[in-house]
Scaffold this motif. Structure first.
Motif, PDB file in Angstrom:
ATOM      1  N   LEU A 298     -33.856  65.314 -35.085  1.00  0.00           N
ATOM      2  CA  LEU A 298     -32.450  65.307 -34.693  1.00  0.00           C
ATOM      3  C   LEU A 298     -32.229  64.156 -33.721  1.00  0.00           C
ATOM      4  N   MET A 299     -31.091  63.474 -33.850  1.00  0.00           N
ATOM      5  CA  MET A 299     -30.819  62.333 -32.985  1.00  0.00           C
ATOM      6  C   MET A 299     -29.322  62.189 -32.750  1.00  0.00           C
ATOM      7  N   ARG A 300     -28.994  61.633 -31.573  1.00  0.00           N
ATOM      8  CA  ARG A 300     -27.606  61.314 -31.240  1.00  0.00           C
ATOM      9  C   ARG A 300     -27.555  60.030 -30.416  1.00  0.00           C
ATOM     10  N   ILE A 301     -26.695  59.102 -30.822  1.00  0.00           N
ATOM     11  CA  ILE A 301     -26.340  57.995 -29.935  1.00  0.00           C
ATOM     12  C   ILE A 301     -25.265  58.550 -29.006  1.00  0.00           C
TER      13      ILE A 301
ATOM     14  N   GLN B  54     -22.981  56.766 -19.995  1.00  0.00           N
ATOM     15  CA  GLN B  54     -24.065  55.823 -20.260  1.00  0.00           C
ATOM     16  C   GLN B  54     -24.544  55.980 -21.696  1.00  0.00           C
ATOM     17  N   GLN B  55     -24.590  54.879 -22.440  1.00  0.00           N
ATOM     18  CA  GLN B  55     -25.077  54.934 -23.806  1.00  0.00           C
ATOM     19  C   GLN B  55     -26.588  55.139 -23.810  1.00  0.00           C
ATOM     20  N   LYS B  56     -27.042  56.022 -24.689  1.00  0.00           N
ATOM     21  CA  LYS B  56     -28.463  56.349 -24.754  1.00  0.00           C
ATOM     22  C   LYS B  56     -28.753  56.959 -26.119  1.00  0.00           C
ATOM     23  N   MET B  57     -30.026  57.100 -26.453  1.00  0.00           N
ATOM     24  CA  MET B  57     -30.427  57.808 -27.656  1.00  0.00           C
ATOM     25  C   MET B  57     -31.091  59.111 -27.233  1.00  0.00           C
ATOM     26  N   ILE B  58     -30.613  60.211 -27.779  1.00  0.00           N
ATOM     27  CA  ILE B  58     -31.197  61.525 -27.504  1.00  0.00           C
ATOM     28  C   ILE B  58     -31.904  61.996 -28.769  1.00  0.00           C
TER      29      ILE B  58
ATOM     30  N   VAL C  66     -35.175  73.673 -24.322  1.00  0.00           N
ATOM     31  CA  VAL C  66     -34.156  72.994 -25.128  1.00  0.00           C
ATOM     32  C   VAL C  66     -32.764  73.395 -24.665  1.00  0.00           C
ATOM     33  N   LEU C  67     -32.578  74.681 -24.424  1.00  0.00           N
ATOM     34  CA  LEU C  67     -31.289  75.189 -23.954  1.00  0.00           C
ATOM     35  C   LEU C  67     -30.874  74.484 -22.666  1.00  0.00           C
ATOM     36  N   ASN C  68     -31.776  74.413 -21.707  1.00  0.00           N
ATOM     37  CA  ASN C  68     -31.471  73.743 -20.439  1.00  0.00           C
ATOM     38  C   ASN C  68     -31.201  72.259 -20.651  1.00  0.00           C
ATOM     39  N   ASP C  69     -32.001  71.625 -21.500  1.00  0.00           N
ATOM     40  CA  ASP C  69     -31.872  70.181 -21.699  1.00  0.00           C
ATOM     41  C   ASP C  69     -30.570  69.803 -22.407  1.00  0.00           C
ATOM     42  N   VAL C  70     -30.149  70.621 -23.361  1.00  0.00           N
ATOM     43  CA  VAL C  70     -28.900  70.335 -24.076  1.00  0.00           C
ATOM     44  C   VAL C  70     -27.732  70.272 -23.098  1.00  0.00           C
ATOM     45  N   ILE C  71     -27.670  71.251 -22.192  1.00  0.00           N
ATOM     46  CA  ILE C  71     -26.569  71.287 -21.235  1.00  0.00           C
ATOM     47  C   ILE C  71     -26.750  70.219 -20.161  1.00  0.00           C
ATOM     48  N   SER C  72     -27.980  70.057 -19.684  1.00  0.00           N
ATOM     49  CA  SER C  72     -28.221  69.115 -18.589  1.00  0.00           C
ATOM     50  C   SER C  72     -28.117  67.658 -19.025  1.00  0.00           C
ATOM     51  N   SER C  73     -28.321  67.386 -20.298  1.00  0.00           N
ATOM     52  CA  SER C  73     -28.203  66.012 -20.795  1.00  0.00           C
ATOM     53  C   SER C  73     -26.757  65.609 -21.020  1.00  0.00           C
ATOM     54  N   GLY C  74     -25.839  66.583 -21.017  1.00  0.00           N
ATOM     55  CA  GLY C  74     -24.448  66.282 -21.342  1.00  0.00           C
ATOM     56  C   GLY C  74     -24.258  65.925 -22.795  1.00  0.00           C
ATOM     57  N   LEU C  75     -25.199  66.342 -23.633  1.00  0.00           N
ATOM     58  CA  LEU C  75     -25.218  65.986 -25.047  1.00  0.00           C
ATOM     59  C   LEU C  75     -23.919  66.355 -25.757  1.00  0.00           C
ATOM     60  N   GLU C  76     -23.457  65.462 -26.623  1.00  0.00           N
ATOM     61  CA  GLU C  76     -22.311  65.771 -27.473  1.00  0.00           C
ATOM     62  C   GLU C  76     -22.643  66.926 -28.420  1.00  0.00           C
ATOM     63  N   HIS C  77     -21.608  67.547 -28.985  1.00  0.00           N
ATOM     64  CA  HIS C  77     -21.838  68.737 -29.817  1.00  0.00           C
ATOM     65  C   HIS C  77     -22.262  68.396 -31.241  1.00  0.00           C
ATOM     66  N   HIS C  78     -22.288  67.122 -31.611  1.00  0.00           N
ATOM     67  CA  HIS C  78     -22.779  66.711 -32.931  1.00  0.00           C
ATOM     68  C   HIS C  78     -24.100  65.963 -32.792  1.00  0.00           C
ATOM     69  N   MET C  79     -25.097  66.352 -33.584  1.00  0.00           N
ATOM     70  CA  MET C  79     -26.334  65.589 -33.730  1.00  0.00           C
ATOM     71  C   MET C  79     -26.596  65.378 -35.217  1.00  0.00           C
ATOM     72  N   ALA C  80     -27.255  64.295 -35.547  1.00  0.00           N
ATOM     73  CA  ALA C  80     -27.623  64.039 -36.939  1.00  0.00           C
ATOM     74  C   ALA C  80     -29.033  64.550 -37.189  1.00  0.00           C
ATOM     75  N   LEU C  81     -29.242  65.101 -38.378  1.00  0.00           N
ATOM     76  CA  LEU C  81     -30.529  65.670 -38.773  1.00  0.00           C
ATOM     77  C   LEU C  81     -31.026  64.992 -40.043  1.00  0.00           C
ATOM     78  N   ALA C  82     -32.324  64.688 -40.069  1.00  0.00           N
ATOM     79  CA  ALA C  82     -32.988  64.210 -41.286  1.00  0.00           C
ATOM     80  C   ALA C  82     -34.341  64.882 -41.378  1.00  0.00           C
ATOM     81  N   TYR C  83     -34.803  65.119 -42.597  1.00  0.00           N
ATOM     82  CA  TYR C  83     -36.121  65.736 -42.789  1.00  0.00           C
ATOM     83  C   TYR C  83     -37.219  64.704 -42.530  1.00  0.00           C
ATOM     84  N   GLY C  84     -38.300  65.177 -41.913  1.00  0.00           N
ATOM     85  CA  GLY C  84     -39.429  64.331 -41.581  1.00  0.00           C
ATOM     86  C   GLY C  84     -39.486  64.037 -40.089  1.00  0.00           C
ATOM     87  N   ASP C  85     -40.623  63.511 -39.651  1.00  0.00           N
ATOM     88  CA  ASP C  85     -40.808  63.119 -38.254  1.00  0.00           C
ATOM     89  C   ASP C  85     -40.532  61.622 -38.128  1.00  0.00           C
TER      90      ASP C  85
END
Length: 461
Positions: free
Chosen positions: A381-384, A390-394, A423-442
C-alpha cells in the motif's frame, strides 16, 4: 470534567444503527463522574451543527468530544476545533464485519479528520472504541490527552536508486491526469496545487467539467453500450438483477471515459463520483472506474488528484493493476484491518473462489458496482501524501487473508507486517489521507528507490 458533546453523522449512512451507537456512547458518558453538556443528538447537517456550536460556546467546557457516529467530511470537525479553546477529542466507533453494508464508516471519518486537523496544526486526542466495552482507563487517557496525536516524521531513504527507478521517474513526468469535477467540500485529503504537483512529478493536470462526462456518455451509441454490457456480463453475475435503465447510464460512463482518454491523451482520471453522479446523471461511475483500472487507466474517486498520482506510480513500480482504497476498520484483537471501497477494485483482484457480482451503491442505491472479496496474497500500500503540508511517500505492506467478505462492495481483510495496534496509531499520527493505492506483491524497495529519485521522504507504517 465538564464535557461538551457533538455527535456528527450523515443521512446517507445507517442512521438507525448510528442512533443505537450514539445512545450507547451517551450511556457510558453518563455513567462516569463527568458533567455532560449539549443536546447530544445526531447532527446530520451543517446548520444544526453550527447552532449547537453556538449553544456550547457559553458553557464552562473543559473538553469537547466529537462523536464520529458515521463518516462525515472534516469541515465541521475543523470548525469545532477552531471554535473552542478547550481540549478536543474524536471518538470513532467500530462496526462488526458481517458481510453487509458498511453502515457507519466511522473510522474513515476519523482518518479524514486527522488529516484536516493536521493541516490546520490542531492537536487532538482520539479513540477508536466500542462504547459497550470501553475501558475506563483508556477513556481517561483520552480525556487527559494521553491519546493525542504524536506526529510521525518522514525520513529520506538510504537505498541507492537503480536505473529502473530513474526510468520510472522519467516516464511518470510525461503523464497527464484528467480531473473531472471538483473534490467534495470538507475533503482536504483531495486538495492539490497543480504547480506543486508538476514540480514534484512532472505530471500535468487538465480540469474537465463534470457535465462533459455526462454529455459524452449520453451520446454513446447503443451498439457500443450493448458490446460493453456483454463484456461485463461474461465477467460477473447478477447483472440482470439491477435496474437496467440505471445500468445503461452507468455503462455509458465507461465509454465516455474511454472517449475523453483517447481525445485528451490522459493516463489517469480523478473523478467527482458523488453526489451529482447519482442526483443529476442517474448511474454510478464505480463499476466503470473498476473496468478502466483493469485496463491500467486508474481512476481516483472524489477527484483525488494525488490519489491518481499515487496509482500511476504504484502501477509503474508493480507492473500490475492498482486499487485506490479506504482503510475502514482495524481490529486489534484480530490483528487485522479491512480495506474497502464501494465497488471499484479491478476484477482481477477477485478471490478465485468467488464469482464477482453486480451490485448497487450502498448509500445511493444505484448500479453499477462490483462486489467481491479480494484474493489472498502479499500486498503493498502506498500514498503520495501531503500530510501536515509536507509531500512524502507513505508505505505499508501486508497480506490479504482468505476471509469472507467483510462488507459489501470490494473489500479485503489485511494482516499488516506491523502489529495492528501500531498501524492504527501510525495512520492517525501520520495524518495520512483516507485513500491509499494497493497492488499485489512486495514493492517496498522499488518504491523507496522511486521516492529517492523524486526527492521524497518516507514514512513506513
Amino acid at each position: 470534567m465538564n464535557i461538551g458533546v457533538l455527535a456528527l453523522g450523515r443521512s446517507t449512512h445507517d442512521i438507525e444503527f448510528a442512533h443505537v451507537k450514539l445512545q450507547q456512547c451517551l450511556q457510558f458518558l453518563h455513567s462516569t463522574s463527568h458533567k455532560i453538556y449539549g443536546i447530544c443528538e445526531l447532527l446530520l447537517e451543517s446548520e444544526p451543527t453550527l447552532r449547537e456550536i453556538e449553544n456550547l460556546k457559553d458553557a464552562p467546557i473543559d473538553f469537547i468530544i466529537i462523536l464520529q457516529a458515521t463518516f462525515t467530511d472534516a469541515s465541521m470537525t475543523v470548525k469545532i476545533a477552531q471554535t473552542f479553546l478547550s481540549n478536543i477529542g474524536i471518538w470513532s466507533i467500530p462496526e462488526p464485519r458481517l458481510g453487509g453494508r458498511l453502515r457507519l464508516n466511522s473510522f474513515c471519518g476519523l482518518n479524514l479528520a486527522s488529516h484536516a486537523l493536521g493541516l490546520n496544526d490542531i492537536q487532538f486526542s482520539w479513540l477508536y472504541e466500542n462504547p459497550e466495552n470501553i475501558e475506563i482507563s483508556r477513556f481517561q487517557n483520552f480525556l487527559e490527552n494521553k491519546r493525542s496525536v504524536k506526529r510521525l516524521e518522514a525520513s529520506y531513504s538510504e537505498i541507492f536508486p537503480s536505473n529502473k527507478a530513474k526510468i520510472i521517474k522519467n516516464k511518470i513526468k510525461n503523464f497527464k491526469i484528467g480531473k473531472i469535477g471538483k473534490h467534495p467540500d470538507g475533503f482536504d485529503t483531495c486538495k492539490y496545487d497543480p504547480i506543486k504537483l508538476k514540480k514534484l512529478s512532472g505530471v500535468s493536470v487538465e480540469e474537465i467539467d463534470l457535465d462533459k462526462l455526462f454529455e459524452t456518455a449520453k451520446k454513446t451509441k447503443q451498439d457500443k453500450v450493448k458490446t460493453s454490457y456483454n463484456e461485463i456480463k461474461n465477467k460477473i453475475s447478477l447483472i440482470d438483477e439491477v435496474d437496467q435503465s440505471e445500468l445503461d447510464l452507468s455503462i455509458r460512463l465507461k465509454s465516455s471515459l474511454e472517449s475523453i482518454k483517447e481525445n485528451g491523451k490522459f493516463d489517469a482520471f480523478a473523478i467527482r463520483c458523488w453526489p451529482e453522479m447519482f442526483t443529476e446523471y442517474g448511474g454510478a461511475v464505480c463499476g466503470p472506474a473498476s473496468l478502466m483500472g483493469e485496463n491500467k487507466t486508474p481512476c481516483a474517486c472524489e477527484a483525488d488528484v494525488y490519489g491518481s498520482l499515487t496509482q500511476l506510480i504504484l502501477q509503474e513500480v508493480s507492473g500490475s493493476q492498482v486499487f485506490l482504497t479506504d482503510l475502514v476498520d482495524i481490529d486489534i484483537n484480530d490483528n487485522t484491518g479491512v480495506i474497502w471501497h464501494c465497488g471499484q477494485a479491478p476484477i482481477s483482484m477477485c478471490d478465485k473462489d468467488f464469482k464477482a457480482r453486480a451490485t448497487i451503491h450502498t448509500n445511493r442505491k444505484m448500479p453499477l458496482l462490483f462486489e467481491f472479496p479480494l484474493k489472498p496474497g502479499i500486498v503493498t500500500l502506498m500514498r503520495i501524501s501531503q500530510a501536515f503540508g509536507q509531500q512524502k511517500m507513505i508505505i505499508s505492506k501486508g497480506k490479504i487473508l482468505k476471509r469472507d467478505m467483510a462488507f459489501t462492495g470490494t473489500s479485503g481483510v489485511i494482516e499488516f507486517n506491523s502489529e495492528a495496534s501500531d498501524v492504527l496509531n501510525d495512520v492517525i499520527s501520520s495524518g495520512l489521507e483516507h485513500h491509499m493505492a494497493l497492488a499485489y506483491g512486495d514493492h517496498t524497495q522499488m518504491l523507496e528507490e522511486v521516492a529517492s529519485v523524486m526527492d521524497l521522504p518516507i514514512i513506513k507504517i
